[in-house]
Design an enzyme around this catalytic site. Structure first.
Site, short mmCIF file in Angstrom:
data_model
loop_
_atom_site.label_atom_id
_atom_site.label_comp_id
_atom_site.label_asym_id
_atom_site.label_seq_id
_atom_site.Cartn_x
_atom_site.Cartn_y
_atom_site.Cartn_z
N SER A 52 44.38 36.50 48.89
CA SER A 52 44.27 37.86 49.44
C SER A 52 42.96 38.55 49.10
CB SER A 52 45.45 38.71 48.95
OG SER A 52 46.66 38.21 49.47
N GLU A 63 2.78 17.19 -2.35
CA GLU A 63 2.88 15.92 -1.65
C GLU A 63 1.60 15.09 -1.62
OE1 GLU A 63 5.60 14.53 -0.24
OE2 GLU A 63 6.90 16.16 -0.90
#
Length: 769
Positions: A464, A189
């Site tokens: 319950s 690069e």
């Protein structure tokens, strides 16, 4: 020539000179103005550059990890569960020699563990061999690496807490990066990186010539500094103004900062792919995302691929476009050889290698959104959201991937089989019975959906499930109540001050006269529960619920004795944790430890317990809950589970079947399941037909031990005749072995002493009790 003519000529000659001088003055003024504007703009750009570079450069998300899997002789794990967990942590099937791979032959595994830095120290790399047989680890040994009887595999990353822009990265320092990587990056690069001042005019000119010859853009001339500026500060629009800003800011960046600082920032900033909504930035994260490896462990051909992807992460995505990626990698390898980073032979050898990319990312977006949601709520007690999104914290949770998988599978497989399944939703919470660690959590029938979390936010009447706490309040009054105390199963009517009437009924609309308390609980009769609750007092029951961890409002009306208390499944799990641990309130926790990005400890969430009930009375309730599973409303669990696995639990159903609940525990796990509709519509389900199948399907998939409660001090077992409410002998009619708080057992005897064999057996049991 007349004076007039001379003056006209002189005048005509002076006019162009005046115009030229005026033009020059204008140009000078414009130039000065331009310099002033440029200087002002440079000052502004300088402030932008320095403020970002000298402040917090990156917002690094927090990483959330599952609990680590510990392997040793005798560890409980199935072969399929081990393979699944290895895949979850990013291990690849292979030879078991290369780092991060495993080899499996039936139940035999060879695993090359990558090692991991845990909050309490570093787990080194090891190669281990083991056999999984009967859901247990056998023949465990360390083949390579430091010897140890226990090896912790690195935990799977199960998600993250991301900033708003959804950028993700793993920060690396330049000295930690293999030297070959930045050298390769510069060779491809920016070969003059260490010699230019931010711009490389020769590179730009060379790129222009190459592009003109090719008739298209085939080469860029931007330096690494320019690329960093473009990604770090600017938009991607292609305008002269943006290019000008890019050049100026590159020069300013080079003036202010060292080359190594710029290079390190580039290595952490460069965009290298996408994972759903999350963008992958920097080589540190990319190495994990594509290879499941730490950056320092990458091979040259893997580095070449990552460097090659800088040019176009989507175009060269190795998972979607392996041919393109291979060609690009090989081109980079040629560049490496040309730059002297590899020999020609080395480049030729590694070009023949496959890409080596893992089949899927080692981690993606949050895998378990409902669980992560609960983690975030727990973290909110101690951390600000901004810090969680940006400081790179490491969050070690209690999630057990094997239990989570079983939980999700049980919901997805069982719910479609229930009547009206299209409109049904479900939630499931699983904890470690003794510690309160949340091992798994499912927030709906689609576990991957990051929406409404029913496990945490669906507050529904508990039905319950409240009854064990009603009876616990009574059994703590040992002088008045025991498990064989007769309680009335008869209808009655309450009239309130406003004249309204309340007439509770049993679920089956039947009445049985008098029944022993343990049967009233195991069969979940409503009328005895209300009578007992009214007798001990609603405030006593409320006090018991609060002691076990309920913080939400609790109704003062008698209907609360039948469960008109709105709770989310995670709240119910908190309640039942105290029953499972013999009366100790153990706050649920999803987090074990939090460290900063450098592994410095920030928070440690240790086990906390607080005794909130008499263990002797809780032991009696546990007995009745075991009876629920063997003889009562929970007995259908054994259609799925082995008979020898002792369990304790309770069903719950609300009016018209709007809510089906089940809460229960083994020796290792506690789980709460809920099934219902989001619109609170009625169903044809009960706790036993709706929630219990999900609960038992999940429990059947996890290797575990049965529930064997430790008998606390002050409890004695006696053979009693529950019909006569008197002591009796083993083998006598109606004889049942039942626990009592010492001194509360009956003081009468039926006169039956049982058979001689039973007496001998009881004598031996008494010796060892």
């Amino acid at each position: 020539m007349s004076k007039t003519t001379k003056s006209r000529k002189k005048s005509s000659e002076s006019q162009p000179k005046n115009r030229r001088s005026g033009l020059w003055r204008l140009c000078i003024r414009l130039a000065l103005l331009g310099l002033v504007v440029l200087a002002g703009w440079m000052v502004y750009l300088d402030a932008v550059v320095t403020s970002r570079f000298e402040g917090r450069r990156f917002e690094v998300p927090s990483r959330v990890y599952a609990r680590p899997l510990e392997l040793y002789d005798g560890a409980s794990v199935s072969a399929s569960g081990l393979a699944r967990e290895l895949e979850l942590a990013g291990y690849r099937a292979g030879d078991g020699v290369k780092l991060g791979t495993y080899r499996r032959n039936g139940g035999r595994f060879v695993i090359s563990a990558r090692g991991f830095v845990f909050p309490d120290g570093e787990e080194p790399r090891r190669r281990i061999s083991l056999v999984v047989s009967g859901d247990k680890v056998r023949s465990f040994s360390v083949v390579a690496g430091p010897k140890s009887p226990i090896v912790r595999l690195e935990p799977a990353q199960i998600g993250g807490i991301y900033p708003a822009h959804r950028e993700d990265r793993v920060l690396v320092q330049l000295e930690e990066v293999p030297e070959l990587l930045p050298s390769t990056l510069m060779a491809v690069e920016d070969r003059e990186f260490y010699s230019h001042f931010g711009l490389a005019p020769l590179s730009i000119a060379r790129a222009m010539l190459v592009n003109i010859k090719a008739g298209r853009v085939v080469q860029g001339g931007s330096t690494l500094t320019q690329q960093l500026v473009k990604n770090f500060f600017l938009t991607r629009e292609q305008t002269l103004l943006r290019k000008g800003n890019e050049a100026l800011m590159s020069i300013l960046l080079e003036l202010h900062y060292e080359k190594d600082d710029i290079l390190e920032t580039y290595l952490n900033e460069v965009y290298l792919g996408q994972a759903g909504m999350r963008s992958i930035h920097g080589f540190g994260l990319a190495s994990q995302f594509y290879f499941g490896e730490r950056l320092k462990d990458l091979a040259p051909h893997q580095m070449a691929l990552l460097v090659g992807m800088v040019k176009g992460p989507s175009y060269y995505n190795p998972r979607r476009h392996p041919k393109r990626a291979t060609a690009r990698r090989n081109l980079v390898l040629d560049e490496m050889a040309e730059a002297g980073l590899l020999t020609e032979q080395e480049a030729k050898t590694v070009k023949a290698k496959p890409l080596g990319v893992s089949g899927k990312p080692s981690f993606t977006d949050n895998r378990y959104p409902a669980y992560i949601d609960l983690v975030r709520r727990h973290l909110a007690r101690d951390y600000q959201e901004e810090d969680l999104q940006s400081e790179g914290l490491r969050i070690f949770t209690t999630l057990d991937p094997a239990v989570q998988h079983a939980s999700e599978a049980s919901v997805s497989k069982t719910l479609p089989k229930l009547p009206g399944s299209d409109e049904l939703e479900a939630a499931l919470v699983v904890t470690a019975k003794d510690t309160g660690e949340v091992l798994a959590l499912v927030g709906g029938k689609d576990p991957s959906f990051a929406g409404f979390n029913r496990a945490v936010d669906a507050r529904r009447p508990m039905g319950s499930l409240i009854k064990p706490f009603v009876y616990l309040a009574a059994l703590e009054q040992a002088e008045r109540y025991t498990l064989i105390t007769p309680v009335k199963d008869q209808a009655f009517t309450l009239e309130f001050d406003d004249g309204k009437l309340w007439q509770p009924r049993n679920f089956d609309k039947q009445e049985r006269g008098e029944v022993p308390l343990h049967r009233a609980l195991s069969k979940s009769y409503n009328l005895p529960a209300v009578r007992v609750g009214l007798d001990v007092g609603i405030p006593k029951v409320q006090e018991k619920l609060r002691a076990f961890g309920i913080t939400s409002p609790i109704s003062d009306y008698p209907s609360m004795l039948l469960g008109s208390v709105n709770l989310a499944p995670v709240d119910v799990a908190q309640l039942y944790q105290g029953l499972a641990t013999s009366g100790f309130n153990t706050p649920l926790r999803t987090i074990r430890e939090v460290t900063d990005a450098d592994n410095e400890p920030l928070s440690r969430y240790n086990l906390k317990v607080d005794q909130v009930a008499d263990p002797a009375a809780v032991h009696l309730v546990q007995y009745a809950m075991q009876e629920t599973m063997q003889e009562g409303t929970g007995r259908s669990a054994y259609y799925t589970l082995p008979d020898q696995l002792t369990l304790a639990g309770k069903t719950g159903t609300t009016d018209d079947g709007r809510d089906a609940w089940f809460a229960g525990f083994s020796g290792d796990l506690l789980a709460v399941a809920w099934v219902g509709r989001d619109d609170n519509g009625s169903t044809s389900l009960t706790g036993a037909s709706g929630a219990l199948p999900i609960w038992s399907t999940m429990m059947a998939q996890i290797p575990q031990h049965g529930f064997s409660p430790v008998m606390p001090d002050g409890v004695q077992y006696h053979w009693v005749d529950t019909e006569a409410n008197a002591l009796t002998g083993e083998g006598c009619q109606n004889a049942r072995l039942i626990p009592f708080v010492a001194g509360s057992e009956p003081d009468t005897h039926t006169g039956c002493n049982g058979d001689f064999g039973g007496q001998i057996r009881s004598w031996f049991e008494g010796l060892f009790r």
